[in-house]
Design a protein around this motif. Structure first.
Motif, PDB file in Angstrom:
ATOM      1  N   ALA A  89      -7.774  11.775  12.060  1.00  0.00           N
ATOM      2  CA  ALA A  89      -6.839  10.711  12.418  1.00  0.00           C
ATOM      3  C   ALA A  89      -7.293  10.098  13.735  1.00  0.00           C
ATOM      4  CB  ALA A  89      -5.418  11.263  12.552  1.00  0.00           C
ATOM      5  N   SER A 246      -6.280   8.540   1.766  1.00  0.00           N
ATOM      6  CA  SER A 246      -6.816   9.643   2.557  1.00  0.00           C
ATOM      7  C   SER A 246      -6.786  10.987   1.844  1.00  0.00           C
ATOM      8  CB  SER A 246      -6.063   9.732   3.888  1.00  0.00           C
ATOM      9  OG  SER A 246      -6.319   8.595   4.668  1.00  0.00           O
ATOM     10  N   MET A 278      -0.989   9.703   9.622  1.00  0.00           N
ATOM     11  CA  MET A 278      -1.154  11.131   9.355  1.00  0.00           C
ATOM     12  C   MET A 278      -0.104  11.943  10.112  1.00  0.00           C
ATOM     13  SD  MET A 278      -5.194  12.011   8.960  1.00  0.00           S
ATOM     14  CE  MET A 278      -6.070  11.539   7.453  1.00  0.00           C
ATOM     15  N   CYS A 495      -0.097  14.896  14.316  1.00  0.00           N
ATOM     16  CA  CYS A 495      -1.175  14.052  13.797  1.00  0.00           C
ATOM     17  C   CYS A 495      -2.323  14.918  13.292  1.00  0.00           C
ATOM     18  CB  CYS A 495      -1.660  13.084  14.873  1.00  0.00           C
ATOM     19  SG  CYS A 495      -0.414  11.861  15.364  1.00  0.00           S
ATOM     20  N   ALA A 499      -3.526  15.647   9.387  1.00  0.00           N
ATOM     21  CA  ALA A 499      -4.923  15.615   8.961  1.00  0.00           C
ATOM     22  C   ALA A 499      -5.280  16.873   8.178  1.00  0.00           C
ATOM     23  CB  ALA A 499      -5.837  15.445  10.177  1.00  0.00           C
ATOM     24  N   PHE A 502      -3.991  16.530   4.647  1.00  0.00           N
ATOM     25  CA  PHE A 502      -4.873  15.700   3.829  1.00  0.00           C
ATOM     26  C   PHE A 502      -6.165  16.444   3.494  1.00  0.00           C
ATOM     27  CE2 PHE A 502      -2.215  12.095   5.172  1.00  0.00           C
ATOM     28  CZ  PHE A 502      -2.132  11.416   3.973  1.00  0.00           C
TER      29      PHE A 502
END
Length: 556
Positions: A89, A246, A278, A495, A499, A502
């Motif tokens: 991110a 993503s 994110m 954040c 990530a 994801f």
């Protein structure tokens, strides 16, 4: 896959980069590391008086190497050998000019000190003129390509910055093949990309910052840009036709980067995204809950099912994009250009005399002259909050407008200035600070009101980020002003955690991001409830805030 699969989440913030390693099955964080950008910290390539904020790609490269290697050292050999994926991110819109090999110009010897060859940070507002021209051009064009960007294109975004540099710097213009967002360049770098045409663009950055819209067939065509300014001719074609969510892989770590980081070439690298998007996932966003990522600025994220949104297009926000936050849902972004930055400005204003008196005093040890005021400066906000929280106030008390760095939403206008009014000889630092905090919360209320006015319900509030975790006074004021409870997420690194979620999806540990979010998320550790006794007073003060804002916008 086993229950010992680990993923790395990297969050490139404004001042530093943070990396974490998380067990992808239970969400346990096993390692974390941060790295302050050295060139940025020294103020290089920046000029605050001109709203110029640039960052060197070496700050990012050194940062990701340092933090991932430190995380792997903390985690040990077993963790390192079981890393499955990395996702990244970054702040945005933070683009840079690259050559045909995808190399940022700032990494070439002839551009290593050229500020225009650096990454142009999200809060750089040197392209106000260009943004105005883009808006005027789009308003005369059919279709209006700014429609899904809230109807107003911002100087903080991709095309404004690109055009500004092309006009300003002939050397950069001649050397640039295309431009790329920070969140798209990092995966390209780690996967060993050799050609700019191989860069995989994220739907997140493309849709919210780059005028990409599925409804318009992708990026605007060349004739839209070339008729705006011939210098833009051909650039749209260099961005490619495909964008990615993503939860997809950009590729695997190439050999050079695997060796450099101490990882395997089997490690997948996910498509990047803007940090707040994110961060909303890391903060376990829910449909119709406004997820406020609160730091130096704010990004207010909202997701809703596509079938609910239908033909609704919200005006004056930072765009609405299918899949930009959670694939399969419409992601909407709004925000404020200054939140924590407004508090930092006031702290620096108050600490300036002390810093200069101490550093200039005879007999003071030069080595200590910086340490003493810095320590005191860091304590200022805590003291201001303590006394501001205890203040009584009424509808005639000091009142501020929060546009210290312009206005992001609703209705972007980076030329606007902040204001502090109602000052008298009885005003003091805590009372003025209280009004600034209140103003930032009023700015949040104006965003919420815009969503509601456009037919988007707000069911609740989620707070993530440094200020949400560290400032009870700000969060209580926000709950009071919004007259809604606000839940604060447990994670201090939402954040980076987003990530990780994801990355775990990219690695196939989960079939979709919602599954990863539910499995890895740690929930909420605090809820701020509004004080009903203050609701009427804040309504009165918000009305005055709106009137003052309209006066500033139309008169000054």
């Amino acid at each position: 896959m086993t229950n010992q699969d680990y993923c790395i989440g990297v969050d490139f913030g404004t001042d530093s980069v943070r990396s974490i390693i998380v067990n992808a099955h239970n969400g346990d964080e096993v390692a974390s590391s941060s790295f302050i950008y050295p060139r940025w910290n020294d103020g290089l390539y920046c000029n605050a008086s001109q709203n110029q904020f640039r960052q060197h790609p070496l700050d990012y490269i050194e940062g990701i190497v340092h933090t991932i290697k430190e995380c792997l050292r903390q985690g040990g050999t077993f963790v390192a050998t079981n890393i499955r994926a990395i996702s990244i991110a970054t702040t945005g819109s933070t683009p840079i000019a690259v050559n045909d090999k995808g190399i940022p110009l700032a990494l070439l010897p002839e551009f290593e000190s050229d500020a225009d060859a650096m990454f142009i940070l999200w809060k750089d507002h040197t392209a106000v003129k260009e943004a105005s021209e883009i808006n005027a051009h789009a308003n005369k064009h059919n279709p209006d390509y700014t429609l899904y960007s809230g109807g107003i294109y911002s100087s903080e975004w991709f095309w404004s910055k690109l055009l500004h540099i092309l006009r300003k710097n002939e050397l950069v213009r001649n050397a640039a093949y295309t431009w790329v967002e920070h969140c798209d360049w990092m995966p390209f770098l780690l996967t060993g990309g050799k050609k700019a045409t191989e860069i995989k663009r994220s739907v997140c950055a493309a849709g919210h910052k780059g005028l990409w819209a599925e409804e318009h067939g992708g990026f605007p065509p060349d004739h839209f840009f070339s008729t705006l300014d011939p210098l833009l001719t051909g650039y749209s074609a260099t961005l490619g036709k495909e964008v990615y969510t993503s939860d997809k892989a950009a590729g695997r770590l190439n050999g050079e980067w695997a060796e450099r980081l101490g990882l395997s070439t089997d490690v997948l690298v996910g498509i990047g995204a803007i940090d707040a998007h994110m961060g909303a996932v890391g903060g376990q966003i829910e449909p119709y809950y406004l997820s406020k990522v609160i730091g130096t600025s704010t990004c207010d994220m909202l997701v809703a099912p596509k079938k609910d949104i239908n033909e609704t297009v919200v005006k004056g926000i930072c765009g609405q994009v299918d899949g930009s936050i959670i694939p399969g849902m419409i992601g909407m972004e709004a925000g404020q250009s200054a939140f924590g930055d407004a508090y930092a400005w006031f702290r620096n204003l108050l600490s300036w005399p002390l810093q200069h008196l101490v550093s200039g005093s005879a007999g003071i040890d030069a080595a200590n002259s910086k340490i003493i005021p810095e320590n005191v400066s860091q304590q200022l906000l805590a003291e201001l909050e303590k006394y501001a929280a205890a203040l009584e106030f009424n509808d005639q008390s000091e009142l501020s407008v929060d546009w210290f760095n312009g206005r992001r939403t609703p209705d972007a206008n980076q030329l606007l200035k902040g204001a502090i009014t109602g000052i008298n000889l009885g005003s003091n630092a805590p009372s003025i600070y209280r009004s600034i905090v209140e103003a930032t919360c009023f700015g949040s209320k104006s965003i919420s009101n815009r969503f509601k006015a456009e037919g988007i319900a707000i069911k609740g509030l989620i707070g993530v980020g440094g200020i949400a975790k560290k400032s009870p006074f700000v969060m209580q004021t926000l709950a009071n002003v919004m007259n809604m409870p606000i839940r604060v997420h447990q994670s201090e690194q939402t954040c980076a955690l987003g990530a990780v979620m994801f990355a775990a999806t990219v690695a196939g540990i989960y079939s979709n991001v919602n599954e990863a979010m539910n499995a890895i998320g740690k929930g909420f550790d605090k809820t701020y409830h509004p004080d009903d006794r203050l609701a009427h007073l804040y309504d009165l003060r918000y009305e005055k805030y709106e009137r003052l804002g309209k006066y500033l916008e139309t008169t000054i």
